[in-house]
Motif scaffolding. Structure first.
Motif, short mmCIF file in Angstrom:
data_model
loop_
_atom_site.label_atom_id
_atom_site.label_comp_id
_atom_site.label_asym_id
_atom_site.label_seq_id
_atom_site.Cartn_x
_atom_site.Cartn_y
_atom_site.Cartn_z
N ALA A 1 0.83 -1.21 0.00
CA ALA A 1 0.00 0.00 0.00
C ALA A 1 0.86 1.25 0.00
CB ALA A 1 -0.92 -0.01 1.22
N ASP A 2 0.24 2.37 -0.36
CA ASP A 2 0.95 3.66 -0.34
C ASP A 2 1.19 4.14 1.08
OD1 ASP A 2 0.84 3.94 -3.25
OD2 ASP A 2 -1.30 4.34 -2.96
N VAL A 3 0.24 3.84 1.97
CA VAL A 3 0.33 4.25 3.38
C VAL A 3 0.04 3.03 4.24
CG1 VAL A 3 -0.57 5.77 5.19
CG2 VAL A 3 -0.46 6.58 2.81
N ILE A 4 0.84 2.85 5.28
CA ILE A 4 0.59 1.79 6.25
C ILE A 4 0.46 2.43 7.62
CG2 ILE A 4 1.49 -0.29 7.36
CD1 ILE A 4 2.95 -0.92 4.75
N VAL A 5 -0.63 2.12 8.30
CA VAL A 5 -0.88 2.64 9.64
C VAL A 5 -0.74 1.50 10.64
CG1 VAL A 5 -2.50 3.83 11.17
CG2 VAL A 5 -2.50 4.34 8.70
N ALA A 6 0.26 1.59 11.50
CA ALA A 6 0.47 0.59 12.54
C ALA A 6 -0.33 1.00 13.78
CB ALA A 6 1.95 0.47 12.88
N VAL A 7 -1.05 0.04 14.35
CA VAL A 7 -1.91 0.33 15.50
C VAL A 7 -1.56 -0.61 16.64
CG1 VAL A 7 -4.28 0.45 16.35
CG2 VAL A 7 -3.78 1.09 13.98
N ASP A 8 -1.04 -0.05 17.71
CA ASP A 8 -0.71 -0.80 18.93
C ASP A 8 -1.13 0.10 20.08
OD1 ASP A 8 0.28 -2.37 20.93
OD2 ASP A 8 2.35 -2.37 20.23
N VAL A 9 -2.42 0.04 20.44
CA VAL A 9 -3.06 1.07 21.25
C VAL A 9 -2.47 1.22 22.64
CG1 VAL A 9 -5.23 1.68 22.40
CG2 VAL A 9 -5.23 1.09 19.99
N LEU A 10 -2.35 0.11 23.38
CA LEU A 10 -1.87 0.21 24.76
C LEU A 10 -0.36 0.32 24.75
CD1 LEU A 10 -4.15 -2.26 26.73
CD2 LEU A 10 -4.32 0.20 26.48
N ARG A 11 0.08 1.48 25.10
CA ARG A 11 1.46 1.88 25.15
C ARG A 11 1.95 2.46 23.83
NH1 ARG A 11 0.58 2.33 29.88
NH2 ARG A 11 1.57 1.14 31.53
N PHE A 12 2.22 1.63 22.80
CA PHE A 12 3.03 2.12 21.68
C PHE A 12 2.42 3.29 20.92
CE2 PHE A 12 5.15 1.55 17.45
CZ PHE A 12 6.40 1.91 17.87
N SER A 13 1.29 3.06 20.24
CA SER A 13 0.70 4.14 19.44
C SER A 13 0.34 5.34 20.30
CB SER A 13 -0.55 3.64 18.71
OG SER A 13 -0.23 2.67 17.75
N SER A 14 -0.25 5.09 21.46
CA SER A 14 -0.72 6.18 22.31
C SER A 14 0.43 6.95 22.92
CB SER A 14 -1.62 5.61 23.42
OG SER A 14 -2.70 4.90 22.86
N THR A 15 1.42 6.24 23.44
CA THR A 15 2.58 6.90 24.05
C THR A 15 3.39 7.67 23.01
OG1 THR A 15 2.71 5.23 25.80
CG2 THR A 15 4.69 6.52 25.37
N MET A 16 3.59 7.05 21.84
CA MET A 16 4.38 7.70 20.80
C MET A 16 3.71 8.97 20.28
SD MET A 16 7.28 6.21 20.21
CE MET A 16 7.70 6.58 18.53
N ALA A 17 2.38 8.96 20.20
CA ALA A 17 1.67 10.14 19.73
C ALA A 17 1.96 11.34 20.63
CB ALA A 17 0.17 9.88 19.66
N ASP A 18 2.10 11.09 21.93
CA ASP A 18 2.44 12.17 22.85
C ASP A 18 3.93 12.46 22.86
OD1 ASP A 18 -0.23 12.46 23.62
OD2 ASP A 18 -0.05 10.97 25.20
N ALA A 19 4.75 11.41 22.78
CA ALA A 19 6.20 11.58 22.88
C ALA A 19 6.77 12.38 21.72
CB ALA A 19 6.88 10.22 22.98
N VAL A 20 6.33 12.07 20.49
CA VAL A 20 6.93 12.76 19.34
C VAL A 20 6.47 14.20 19.23
CG1 VAL A 20 7.22 10.60 18.07
CG2 VAL A 20 5.19 12.01 17.66
#
Length: 219
Positions: free
Chosen positions: A25-44
């Motif tokens: 695909a042109d875009v890949i969205v990785a979803v790991d809600v508890l910890r990874f995706s949620s924490t990274m959204a705030d960290a970056v």
């Protein structure tokens, strides 16, 4: 190949093996809600975070993101979840507008590895992926595979109970019981998102994008 979902613009699968089954695909969205995706959204939002650094406190999410970066001609790799579902969909729309062409999207739920190294269904990742797919549909990116449509509709049906569902899920209870250590994240200067925070729909507009081995805010 019956499992590539190649005739659809929006696709959905589970884990690294599921990603490999899909048409690139042109875009890949990785979803790991508890910890990874949620924490990274705030960290970056505060600082770029190297993928190798993130691997120290994430297993499945980092593995999916790393595998995604090696697919096909080099897709754009985003991290999405409940906290940034609408922002993730807007990022995809922006990429489609920049490309000036129909953009294919694979949403990959990370799931959880058991002690036997088998991928376990994780309700939080099903809901997180569904939130992103539903938000894409709301923007008109709605030619979804049956797998993607089912994830989106499960989210729509259960969205009022997100907090309860995440807290009561096996993964949520595991975190509450202290089975999963957060010492590495805290020592690394990154505060892990609490389960309740992971359930906050569209709480942030930050979407991590993986560029040259580093997560930074999509812009």
């Amino acid at each position: 190949m019956p499992f590539t979902q190649s005739s659809y613009q929006v696709r959905f699968e589970w884990g690294v093996d599921g990603l490999a089954r899909l048409e690139p695909a042109d875009v890949i969205v990785a979803v790991d809600v508890l910890r990874f995706s949620s924490t990274m959204a705030d960290a970056v939002a505060e600082q770029p975070v190297a993928l190798e650094r993130a691997r120290l406190w994430s297993t499945n999410g980092a593995a999916v993101a790393a595998a995604a970066s090696r697919v096909g001609a080099g897709p754009v790799v985003l991290l999405g979840g409940i906290r940034n579902a609408a922002a993730t969909a807007r990022a995809v729309m922006t990429l489609q507008e920049r490309r000036g062409d129909r953009t294919s999207v694979s949403v990959i739920a990370a799931g959880e590895l058991t002690s036997e190294s088998r991928l376990r269904f994780a309700v939080e990742d099903q809901l997180g992926a569904g939130a992103v797919i539903a938000a894409l549909t709301d923007l008109g990116i709605d030619h979804s595979s049956p797998e993607a449509a089912a994830a989106a509709e499960s989210f729509r049906a259960l969205r009022r109970g997100l907090r309860h569902l995440l807290i009561g899920s096996g993964s949520g209870r595991e975190l509450a019981d202290g089975v999963v250590s957060t010492d590495r994240m805290l020592a690394d200067g990154i505060r892990p998102a609490a389960v309740e925070e992971c359930a906050e729909l569209d709480a942030t507009d930050t979407v991590p994008v993986l560029r040259a081995g580093t997560f930074e805010p999509f812009a």
